[in-house]
Design a protein around this motif. Structure first.
Motif, PDB file in Angstrom:
ATOM      1  N   UNK A   1       0.822  -1.205   0.000  1.00 30.35           N
ATOM      2  CA  UNK A   1       0.000   0.000   0.000  1.00 30.35           C
ATOM      3  C   UNK A   1       0.862   1.264   0.000  1.00 30.35           C
ATOM      4  N   UNK A   2       1.934   1.246   0.791  1.00 31.24           N
ATOM      5  CA  UNK A   2       2.825   2.401   0.827  1.00 31.24           C
ATOM      6  C   UNK A   2       3.490   2.623  -0.530  1.00 31.24           C
ATOM      7  N   UNK A   3       3.892   1.529  -1.167  1.00 36.01           N
ATOM      8  CA  UNK A   3       4.523   1.641  -2.486  1.00 36.01           C
ATOM      9  C   UNK A   3       3.538   2.177  -3.518  1.00 36.01           C
ATOM     10  N   UNK A   4       2.300   1.701  -3.468  1.00 33.68           N
ATOM     11  CA  UNK A   4       1.275   2.215  -4.383  1.00 33.68           C
ATOM     12  C   UNK A   4       1.070   3.708  -4.173  1.00 33.68           C
ATOM     13  N   UNK A   5       0.960   4.121  -2.898  1.00 31.76           N
ATOM     14  CA  UNK A   5       0.764   5.538  -2.598  1.00 31.76           C
ATOM     15  C   UNK A   5       1.915   6.380  -3.141  1.00 31.76           C
ATOM     16  N   UNK A   6       3.136   5.870  -3.002  1.00 26.35           N
ATOM     17  CA  UNK A   6       4.308   6.589  -3.502  1.00 26.35           C
ATOM     18  C   UNK A   6       4.245   6.742  -5.019  1.00 26.35           C
ATOM     19  N   UNK A   7       3.856   5.669  -5.689  1.00 30.81           N
ATOM     20  CA  UNK A   7       3.772   5.721  -7.155  1.00 30.81           C
ATOM     21  C   UNK A   7       2.697   6.707  -7.606  1.00 30.81           C
ATOM     22  N   UNK A   8       1.547   6.708  -6.922  1.00 31.59           N
ATOM     23  CA  UNK A   8       0.480   7.660  -7.265  1.00 31.59           C
ATOM     24  C   UNK A   8       0.965   9.090  -7.051  1.00 31.59           C
ATOM     25  N   UNK A   9       1.706   9.318  -5.966  1.00 34.66           N
ATOM     26  CA  UNK A   9       2.249  10.655  -5.689  1.00 34.66           C
ATOM     27  C   UNK A   9       3.220  11.105  -6.778  1.00 34.66           C
ATOM     28  N   UNK A  10       3.936  10.132  -7.367  1.00 40.77           N
ATOM     29  CA  UNK A  10       4.965  10.456  -8.354  1.00 40.77           C
ATOM     30  C   UNK A  10       4.424  10.497  -9.779  1.00 40.77           C
ATOM     31  N   UNK A  11       3.122  10.290  -9.956  1.00 33.26           N
ATOM     32  CA  UNK A  11       2.524  10.394 -11.287  1.00 33.26           C
ATOM     33  C   UNK A  11       2.714  11.811 -11.811  1.00 33.26           C
ATOM     34  N   UNK A  12       3.235  11.935 -13.019  1.00 32.99           N
ATOM     35  CA  UNK A  12       3.495  13.254 -13.590  1.00 32.99           C
ATOM     36  C   UNK A  12       4.839  13.819 -13.210  1.00 32.99           C
ATOM     37  N   UNK A  13       5.543  13.169 -12.294  1.00 35.73           N
ATOM     38  CA  UNK A  13       6.896  13.580 -11.939  1.00 35.73           C
ATOM     39  C   UNK A  13       7.887  12.480 -12.332  1.00 35.73           C
ATOM     40  N   UNK A  14       7.823  11.366 -11.621  1.00 37.64           N
ATOM     41  CA  UNK A  14       8.723  10.264 -11.987  1.00 37.64           C
ATOM     42  C   UNK A  14       8.104   9.355 -13.043  1.00 37.64           C
ATOM     43  N   UNK A  15       6.784   9.181 -12.977  1.00 33.93           N
ATOM     44  CA  UNK A  15       6.134   8.184 -13.828  1.00 33.93           C
ATOM     45  C   UNK A  15       5.117   8.803 -14.783  1.00 33.93           C
TER      46      UNK A  15
END
Length: 469
Positions: free
Chosen positions: A394-408
């Motif tokens: 869940x923490x990893x998913x949240x991190x990826x969602x936060x990085x949408x448009x920046x890292x991903x």
């Protein structure tokens, strides 16, 4: 009471009987079609022996299929003899190398003979049609005739084998076709003139007053080319094996990266399917994910496995691994598509342009690399490192969602989030490690079927994939 003879599944048996009926009907229909060359006993014996030899030597293909020079010999016979006689010769003398062995059942043998005879007979009909309707243009007559005969042979031969594999194994028609035979039509067309050349050589002796010597010389050249092709296939297989060993050794170096590439490949495969990639591209994306970190084999262990924070020089060395990946794979780069090379080189680029090695931004980053960058990041976050504890899924998913448009890539993130809620095996690393058993072999599908030019024999692998007839 035990049956005296093994029987295939009913649907396969019915298809075989239909093919056999079609072959017998074709022979009857072709009985009055003349041939350009009056056959004698020596002619039929020579070409019968040639058919036997051609069918016993194969060129390996995917799915453990194979292609033989029997196709070239079949084309030569349809230009030399009446179509019914050429078809009959192929039916009678199409001996498989496994003929007489316990694993090569009667119905496999009958199917292979029947479809070979049927393909040859229809190819002979196509050749005869061209001779009858294009008589005023002799060169066009032969060119159109041999191309038509080649294509008819290809579609009947490969079509019947594709369908019987589908019936016997349950593998989809499209999968069997595209993974085994879709590209072969080009090979058939390229080889078509060789069949005509053999026939012309037989009719016009160059040495010792008999065309058979010239034909044998030409066949010898074909078999030499086959030998060198075999060596090329073996060399490519050795490359695949070497890469497999390098990837496995890389994953085994560090307990935190155990099965890293396999899990990244599993995530990337799910993403590719979700995003609508076809089966072939999904397979290639999965392959690219397996080898994306291959350049790390060129990074010293003292840097790669360092438990603490890296110095600027050490981090620069780590950042060189995408370029080093292409250097490691240089001997086989010609076999890797630009898309796969792009994954190896650009899987650390970021959507906002702050990644490496080239600082590409947004759509400049190849789509496959964007997919694998996200899969790689999720796997790394949930695996943890010596210097960074593992995050929960869940923490990893949240991190990826936060990085949408920046890292991903935001679009890839949306697809990933939808997949994550489907609770797939790769979501939890511990579960993935417990349930993972067999590595995804880099060379693709396990081999199960043998054919030549296209035919069905017994399975040769116990890998658990669908078997043959």
């Amino acid at each position: 009471m035990k049956a005296l003879l093994p029987l295939p599944p009913l649907r396969v048996l019915l298809f075989l009987l239909c093919l056999l009926g079609a072959f017998v009907g074709l022979l009857y229909a072709l009985r009055l079609q003349p041939g350009p060359y009056p056959p004698e006993a020596l002619d039929m014996v020579f070409w019968a022996v040639l058919i036997v030899l051609a069918r016993r030597i194969h060129v390996p293909l995917p799915f453990n299929a194979a292609m033989s020079h029997a196709f070239v010999v079949a084309l030569a016979t349809v230009t030399l003899f009446p179509a019914w006689l050429a078809a009959g010769l192929m039916f009678i003398f199409s001996f498989n190398k496994d003929f007489g062995r316990p694993g090569y059942t009667w119905y496999k043998d009958l199917f292979n003979r029947t479809q070979s005879g049927l393909a040859t007979g229809l190819a002979g009909w196509a050749w005869g049609w061209a001779q009858a309707h294009l008589g005023s243009h002799p060169y066009l007559q032969e060119a159109v005739g041999i191309v038509a005969a080649s294509l008819v042979y290809f579609f009947v031969n490969v079509g019947s084998v594709t369908y019987v594999i589908h019936l016997a194994s349950g593998v989809g028609l499209r999968k069997v076709w595209f993974e085994n035979y879709s590209w072969l039509w080009v090979s058939y067309l390229v080889q078509a003139p060789a069949g005509l050349l053999l026939a012309k050589a037989y009719q016009t002796p160059l040495v010792w007053g008999w065309g058979g010597f010239t034909v044998l010389f030409l066949m010898l050249l074909l078999y030499f080319s086959r030998y060198y092709w075999d060596e090329k296939v073996k060399l490519e297989e050795s490359f695949d094996t070497t890469i497999e060993l390098l990837v496995s050794a890389l994953d085994a170096k560090d307990p935190f990266t155990r099965l890293h590439s396999e899990r990244v490949a599993a995530i990337a495969s799910s993403l590719a399917k979700r995003m609508g990639f076809d089966e072939q591209d999904t397979k290639r994306i999965t392959y690219a994910a397996r080898i994306h970190d291959i350049g790390k084999v060129a990074i010293p262990d003292s840097v790669l496995l360092k438990p603490g924070k890296l110095s600027a020089e050490e981090f620069a060395l780590i950042k060189s691994h995408p370029a080093k990946g292409l250097e490691v794979l240089r001997p086989m780069l010609s076999r890797l598509s630009k898309d796969i090379q792009g994954v190896i080189l650009h899987h650390h680029e970021r959507w906002d342009g702050t990644g490496y090695p080239h600082g590409l931004k947004e759509e400049q980053i190849p789509l496959w690399a964007r997919i694998i960058a996200l899969a790689d990041a999720y796997e790394a976050m949930t695996a943890g490192r010596a210097y960074s504890p593992a995050k929960t899924p869940q923490e990893a998913l949240n991190e990826i969602i936060m990085q949408a448009g920046r890292q991903f890539d935001p679009q890839v993130v949306r697809h990933f989030e939808a997949l994550w809620h489907e609770d797939l095996i790769w979501k939890d690393r511990g579960e993935f490690l417990r349930r993972y058993t067999l590595p995804a072999h880099l060379s693709g599908l396990s081999s199960l079927l043998d054919s030549g030019p296209a035919s069905a024999t017994s399975p040769t692998s116990s890998s658990g994939r669908p078997g043959s007839l």
